[in-house]
Design an enzyme around this catalytic site. Sequence first.
Site, PDB file in Angstrom:
ATOM      1  N   ASN A   1      -8.372  21.971  -4.700  1.00 11.49           N
ATOM      2  CA  ASN A   1      -9.496  21.659  -3.818  1.00 11.49           C
ATOM      3  C   ASN A   1     -10.197  22.938  -3.374  1.00 11.49           C
ATOM      4  OD1 ASN A   1      -8.515  19.025  -3.975  1.00 11.49           O
ATOM      5  ND2 ASN A   1      -7.407  19.197  -2.033  1.00 11.49           N
TER       6      ASN A   1
ATOM      7  N   TRP B   1       4.929  11.715  -6.613  1.00  8.66           N
ATOM      8  CA  TRP B   1       5.833  11.764  -7.764  1.00  8.66           C
ATOM      9  C   TRP B   1       5.542  13.097  -8.467  1.00  8.66           C
ATOM     10  CZ3 TRP B   1       3.514   7.530  -5.838  1.00  8.66           C
ATOM     11  CH2 TRP B   1       4.294   6.394  -5.631  1.00  8.66           C
ATOM     12  N   ARG B   2       6.364  14.095  -8.223  1.00 12.23           N
ATOM     13  CA  ARG B   2       6.043  15.423  -8.758  1.00 12.23           C
ATOM     14  C   ARG B   2       7.277  16.189  -9.217  1.00 12.23           C
ATOM     15  NH1 ARG B   2       3.546  17.783  -3.363  1.00 12.23           N
ATOM     16  NH2 ARG B   2       2.290  19.000  -4.814  1.00 12.23           N
TER      17      ARG B   2
ATOM     18  N   ARG C   1       5.060  21.813   3.899  1.00 11.57           N
ATOM     19  CA  ARG C   1       5.448  20.428   3.678  1.00 11.57           C
ATOM     20  C   ARG C   1       6.974  20.375   3.612  1.00 11.57           C
ATOM     21  NH1 ARG C   1       0.954  20.654   4.852  1.00 11.57           N
ATOM     22  NH2 ARG C   1      -0.887  19.774   3.797  1.00 11.57           N
TER      23      ARG C   1
ATOM     24  N   ASP D   1      -8.222  22.629   3.346  1.00 10.18           N
ATOM     25  CA  ASP D   1      -8.504  23.322   2.083  1.00 10.18           C
ATOM     26  C   ASP D   1      -9.959  23.758   2.013  1.00 10.18           C
ATOM     27  OD1 ASP D   1      -5.919  22.417   1.541  1.00 10.18           O
ATOM     28  OD2 ASP D   1      -6.636  20.703   0.385  1.00 10.18           O
TER      29      ASP D   1
END
Length: 333
Positions: free
Chosen positions: A47, A118-119, A185, A276
């Site tokens: 971003n 989902w990473r 995070r 961002d």
Amino acid sequence: MTVTLGHCPQADLPHPRRVALVGECMIEMRGLPGALFSQTFGGDTLNAAVYLSRLGAGNGIVADYVTAIGADAFSVAMRQLWRDEGVGDQHVRVIKDALPGLYFIQTDDQGERRFAYWRGEAAARRVFDGPEADDVLRALADYDYVYLSGISLAILTAGGRERLMQALGQARQSGTRIVFDNNYRPHLWPDASSARKAYSDMLRLTDLALITWEDDAALFGYADPEALFGAYARFGVGEVALKRGPASCLIQCPTGRFEVPAEQVRQIVDTTAAGDSFSAAYLACRLQGGEPQQAARWGHTLAAEVVQHPGALIPAAAMPSLNMPVFSSVAEA
């Protein structure tokens, strides 16, 4: 001439300001569970790269993205998006047995967002692993600035993170300046102590820190901004812009302390990418010669527009008009 963020660069720089943005672009899904959804792409540093590219187009700023993707159709499409936005991709690794990460986003009536990710096996986790990463790591020293975030650090393997830190240290010794957006995070880290260690190491390499107050208060336990500014001074960070959501931005830099009020927004649709976009506009202004206070005004203006649109990236036609900086006559030879 070596330009530092402690002194504003001049308008007549002899070469473009080249910025490498390190991180992860993901597949973004938006909608309600069990219903139809829309699909696009996003990620904090991606971003920032897009907004920096838009603001720097024609103004001497080159934004390149550094990451890893797969060879699948989603990876091809996201890479084409970067190119369409003027974001360079010459240091993007293709890992054929991997896929991009994915997230679903939902917003409430106040525009606050919730994510489901989902990473775990995403290609970007391995961007700095193996001998294939050597050229990418060395290339960081070719840039005037390297921009990354706490998420950029968190998603990497332990070995990849260590290699990145070493490369950043070497790049900085050769004159590259490091820009860090904290974006903490907790779920991406094994525990808070591991994150604090990585962040502390990163801050010792940082020239410009773009900090979200709530994130650092949660990670380091700072009681107030004064405590944060004192800690960052001890880390050796020359310039800190402290983002506080709809409240004012606080700045600490070699020329003093400043407070820049935020812009009022009538209706918030989606707060995704508010921080961002602020960071991208702040950096774009500084790289074009603006003083920190003007950079914060740019950040507030862009963020105020972004939160009035769904998704991370607003249409290019919706970009606000930002006044060009008043260039400083001071530069470091």
